[in-house]
Scaffold this motif. Structure first.
Motif, PDB file in Angstrom:
ATOM      1  N   TYR A 156      52.821  35.106 111.798  1.00  0.00           N
ATOM      2  CA  TYR A 156      51.417  35.350 111.452  1.00  0.00           C
ATOM      3  C   TYR A 156      50.475  34.472 112.262  1.00  0.00           C
ATOM      4  CZ  TYR A 156      51.203  31.311 108.171  1.00  0.00           C
ATOM      5  OH  TYR A 156      51.209  30.055 107.595  1.00  0.00           O
TER       6      TYR A 156
ATOM      7  N   ASP B 161      49.286  36.451 115.107  1.00  0.00           N
ATOM      8  CA  ASP B 161      48.803  37.779 114.753  1.00  0.00           C
ATOM      9  C   ASP B 161      47.337  37.659 114.322  1.00  0.00           C
ATOM     10  OD1 ASP B 161      48.945  40.576 113.989  1.00  0.00           O
ATOM     11  OD2 ASP B 161      48.998  39.868 111.925  1.00  0.00           O
ATOM     12  N   ALA B 162      46.443  38.267 115.107  1.00  0.00           N
ATOM     13  CA  ALA B 162      45.006  38.134 114.845  1.00  0.00           C
ATOM     14  C   ALA B 162      44.641  38.569 113.425  1.00  0.00           C
ATOM     15  CB  ALA B 162      44.214  38.935 115.878  1.00  0.00           C
ATOM     16  N   ASP B 163      45.180  39.692 112.975  1.00  0.00           N
ATOM     17  CA  ASP B 163      44.838  40.182 111.635  1.00  0.00           C
ATOM     18  C   ASP B 163      45.237  39.185 110.555  1.00  0.00           C
ATOM     19  OD1 ASP B 163      43.878  42.465 112.802  1.00  0.00           O
ATOM     20  OD2 ASP B 163      45.692  43.642 112.446  1.00  0.00           O
ATOM     21  N   ALA B 164      46.401  38.594 110.696  1.00  0.00           N
ATOM     22  CA  ALA B 164      46.861  37.625 109.703  1.00  0.00           C
ATOM     23  C   ALA B 164      45.993  36.372 109.726  1.00  0.00           C
ATOM     24  CB  ALA B 164      48.324  37.271 109.959  1.00  0.00           C
ATOM     25  N   LEU B 165      45.610  35.934 110.921  1.00  0.00           N
ATOM     26  CA  LEU B 165      44.760  34.747 111.022  1.00  0.00           C
ATOM     27  C   LEU B 165      43.402  34.985 110.355  1.00  0.00           C
ATOM     28  CD1 LEU B 165      45.587  33.622 114.662  1.00  0.00           C
ATOM     29  CD2 LEU B 165      46.123  32.357 112.567  1.00  0.00           C
ATOM     30  N   ILE B 166      42.862  36.175 110.540  1.00  0.00           N
ATOM     31  CA  ILE B 166      41.577  36.504 109.905  1.00  0.00           C
ATOM     32  C   ILE B 166      41.751  36.566 108.386  1.00  0.00           C
ATOM     33  CG2 ILE B 166      39.764  38.255 109.712  1.00  0.00           C
ATOM     34  CD1 ILE B 166      40.522  39.056 112.667  1.00  0.00           C
ATOM     35  N   ALA B 167      42.873  37.115 107.936  1.00  0.00           N
ATOM     36  CA  ALA B 167      43.136  37.197 106.494  1.00  0.00           C
ATOM     37  C   ALA B 167      43.266  35.805 105.881  1.00  0.00           C
ATOM     38  CB  ALA B 167      44.396  38.020 106.238  1.00  0.00           C
ATOM     39  N   VAL B 168      43.927  34.887 106.597  1.00  0.00           N
ATOM     40  CA  VAL B 168      44.022  33.494 106.123  1.00  0.00           C
ATOM     41  C   VAL B 168      42.615  32.901 106.028  1.00  0.00           C
ATOM     42  CG1 VAL B 168      44.708  31.161 106.795  1.00  0.00           C
ATOM     43  CG2 VAL B 168      46.343  33.040 106.992  1.00  0.00           C
ATOM     44  N   SER B 169      41.798  33.178 107.023  1.00  0.00           N
ATOM     45  CA  SER B 169      40.428  32.663 107.043  1.00  0.00           C
ATOM     46  C   SER B 169      39.627  33.189 105.847  1.00  0.00           C
ATOM     47  CB  SER B 169      39.759  33.055 108.357  1.00  0.00           C
ATOM     48  OG  SER B 169      38.466  32.522 108.452  1.00  0.00           O
ATOM     49  N   GLN B 170      39.916  34.413 105.436  1.00  0.00           N
ATOM     50  CA  GLN B 170      39.255  34.994 104.263  1.00  0.00           C
ATOM     51  C   GLN B 170      39.650  34.253 102.982  1.00  0.00           C
ATOM     52  OE1 GLN B 170      37.015  37.823 104.103  1.00  0.00           O
ATOM     53  NE2 GLN B 170      36.765  36.856 102.108  1.00  0.00           N
ATOM     54  N   VAL B 171      40.906  33.921 102.859  1.00  0.00           N
ATOM     55  CA  VAL B 171      41.346  33.182 101.671  1.00  0.00           C
ATOM     56  C   VAL B 171      40.687  31.800 101.647  1.00  0.00           C
ATOM     57  CG1 VAL B 171      43.311  32.318 100.358  1.00  0.00           C
ATOM     58  CG2 VAL B 171      43.575  34.373 101.752  1.00  0.00           C
ATOM     59  N   VAL B 172      40.650  31.154 102.801  1.00  0.00           N
ATOM     60  CA  VAL B 172      40.006  29.838 102.890  1.00  0.00           C
ATOM     61  C   VAL B 172      38.531  29.955 102.489  1.00  0.00           C
ATOM     62  CG1 VAL B 172      39.291  28.003 104.468  1.00  0.00           C
ATOM     63  CG2 VAL B 172      41.601  28.949 104.623  1.00  0.00           C
TER      64      VAL B 172
ATOM     65  N   ALA C  95      54.585  38.134 105.659  1.00  0.00           N
ATOM     66  CA  ALA C  95      53.445  37.223 105.773  1.00  0.00           C
ATOM     67  C   ALA C  95      52.156  37.850 105.259  1.00  0.00           C
ATOM     68  CB  ALA C  95      53.284  36.777 107.220  1.00  0.00           C
ATOM     69  N   ASP C  96      51.890  39.102 105.621  1.00  0.00           N
ATOM     70  CA  ASP C  96      50.654  39.759 105.188  1.00  0.00           C
ATOM     71  C   ASP C  96      50.570  39.828 103.662  1.00  0.00           C
ATOM     72  OD1 ASP C  96      49.995  40.100 107.812  1.00  0.00           O
ATOM     73  OD2 ASP C  96      50.694  42.167 107.928  1.00  0.00           O
TER      74      ASP C  96
ATOM     75  N   ILE D 125      49.806  36.395 102.164  1.00  0.00           N
ATOM     76  CA  ILE D 125      48.390  36.043 102.322  1.00  0.00           C
ATOM     77  C   ILE D 125      47.540  36.835 101.329  1.00  0.00           C
ATOM     78  CG2 ILE D 125      46.433  36.044 103.920  1.00  0.00           C
ATOM     79  CD1 ILE D 125      48.585  35.802 106.221  1.00  0.00           C
TER      80      ILE D 125
ATOM     81  N   GLN E  52      45.040  35.519  98.370  1.00  0.00           N
ATOM     82  CA  GLN E  52      43.648  35.950  98.195  1.00  0.00           C
ATOM     83  C   GLN E  52      43.350  36.269  96.725  1.00  0.00           C
ATOM     84  OE1 GLN E  52      41.071  36.384 100.688  1.00  0.00           O
ATOM     85  NE2 GLN E  52      39.944  36.425  98.768  1.00  0.00           N
TER      86      GLN E  52
ATOM     87  N   ALA F 250      34.022  30.463 109.505  1.00  0.00           N
ATOM     88  CA  ALA F 250      35.065  31.490 109.607  1.00  0.00           C
ATOM     89  C   ALA F 250      36.043  31.173 110.737  1.00  0.00           C
ATOM     90  CB  ALA F 250      34.425  32.859 109.820  1.00  0.00           C
TER      91      ALA F 250
ATOM     92  N   ALA G 292      38.936  28.025 110.273  1.00  0.00           N
ATOM     93  CA  ALA G 292      40.202  28.290 109.574  1.00  0.00           C
ATOM     94  C   ALA G 292      41.237  28.875 110.524  1.00  0.00           C
ATOM     95  CB  ALA G 292      39.976  29.235 108.395  1.00  0.00           C
ATOM     96  N   VAL G 293      40.790  29.680 111.454  1.00  0.00           N
ATOM     97  CA  VAL G 293      41.702  30.238 112.451  1.00  0.00           C
ATOM     98  C   VAL G 293      42.261  29.118 113.329  1.00  0.00           C
ATOM     99  CG1 VAL G 293      41.869  31.772 114.456  1.00  0.00           C
ATOM    100  CG2 VAL G 293      40.571  32.494 112.432  1.00  0.00           C
TER     101      VAL G 293
ATOM    102  N   LEU H   4      44.827  35.946 121.878  1.00  0.00           N
ATOM    103  CA  LEU H   4      44.569  36.891 120.789  1.00  0.00           C
ATOM    104  C   LEU H   4      43.149  37.454 120.828  1.00  0.00           C
ATOM    105  CD1 LEU H   4      46.246  34.990 117.820  1.00  0.00           C
ATOM    106  CD2 LEU H   4      47.143  36.979 119.028  1.00  0.00           C
TER     107      LEU H   4
ATOM    108  N   TYR I  97      41.595  41.242 119.276  1.00  0.00           N
ATOM    109  CA  TYR I  97      40.844  41.589 118.064  1.00  0.00           C
ATOM    110  C   TYR I  97      39.385  41.899 118.372  1.00  0.00           C
ATOM    111  CZ  TYR I  97      38.954  36.779 117.477  1.00  0.00           C
ATOM    112  OH  TYR I  97      38.306  35.583 117.632  1.00  0.00           O
TER     113      TYR I  97
ATOM    114  N   VAL J   8      34.739  37.869 106.436  1.00  0.00           N
ATOM    115  CA  VAL J   8      34.888  36.409 106.251  1.00  0.00           C
ATOM    116  C   VAL J   8      33.530  35.727 106.398  1.00  0.00           C
ATOM    117  CG1 VAL J   8      36.075  34.329 106.991  1.00  0.00           C
ATOM    118  CG2 VAL J   8      37.225  36.532 107.211  1.00  0.00           C
TER     119      VAL J   8
END
Lengths: 77, 77, 77, 77, 77, 77
Positions: A45, A48-59, B49-50, B53, B57, F24, F27-28, F41, F45, F58
């Motif tokens: 992850y 993986d750009a999508d996963a990194l953005i999703a982590v950023s959303q949780v943060v 991983a997805d 995450i 969330q 935003a 976190a990345v 990456l 994206y 985000v």
């Protein structure tokens, strides 16, 4: 026994952000307690750009909570 | 009959976080009441991983609620 | 004519959670009014970990609203 | 000229929920103004569980806003 | 130099919604500053139901902020 | 040592939005500290509509926090 989360108070916004990152990670640990599996998933992850953005959303969601708990550090700076 | 959710009050932030994890899981149980199916799905998402995450969330959203309900445990620590 | 949503007040947090689940489901009904189609889709998402987590996320968002509406059931427990 | 959104006030929680559904739909119209394209897409997402859950999530976010705007209809019921 | 965002205040809820749409779009521009690339992507997501719903979710999040900033336009209507 | 986040206060809503974008991105960086990987990456994206919308989500979440921290810049404009 020490707690991993004794308080939501932090001295600065930056420390608050670090706490938000920690809060995001703990849920992953609780859902997948096996450190070996987590270590295997990490590179996946982290590249993986999508996963990194999703982590950023949780943060972001946790940071909202930590910021509110600290009254947005209004007395500082 | 005891309730699985008698209150949103917890003694500490850490217990509040544990309650948030529980709140996230109950919705899954209510949508998929068959424990056997849930047990079958578990390894699947616990190694994805997805999905991990995404679980994090949901926990973050519930933690915001639990933290507000406890006035961010401001009297503590 | 009775309303499906006469109030956001509930006696307990547990009933508030049940109301959140209901609030999550009604939007699906309004977008897909055909009960037959919904019945067809149900087993599909009820055995899909990602979909179950997504449902849990919607419930979490509604639970935040219901909890606020009930002032977090602070007078109880 | 009448507004499609003169106010966030509604008489009941149920009407507030209907307003949330409307608020979710308008953003789609503004992003895809061509009614013909929207009509083409509709059956597609209305039979897709993931899309239905995603719509429900948007409604939940708007319902939180509408509920707060109405002070959770606390004076009612 | 004029600002694209001088204030969060709007005269009406409808204008507040339009501001939320604008707020959602600006982040895309800042992440992808090349207008040509954005123009290329537009038809792609404007005909994709999942993307349209995701845009609607972003608008909903911003609308919550704008509505709070305007105290839900309580003095109006 | 200077902090990357000394305060959540900004002079204007526009600067608040820029801070949300920064929040935003950090976190990345914390999840993928290798700048080379992030650079690899980025084009991926930045040309993907779904990823751009997710980034915007985000930013919206952080903007809500920054706006609240600034009391919605109510004294301005």
């Amino acid at each position: 026994m020490t707690s991993w989360l004794p308080t939501l108070k932090t001295a600065t916004p930056e420390e608050g952000y670090e706490l938000a990152v920690k809060l995001a990670r703990v849920a992953v640990k609780l859902t997948q307690p096996d450190a070996e599996v987590r270590d295997r998933l990490r590179p996946e992850y982290a590249e993986d750009a999508d996963a990194l953005i999703a982590v950023s959303q949780v943060v972001a969601t946790h940071f909202a909570t930590v910021a509110a708990a600290n009254d947005y550090w209004r007395g500082k700076a």
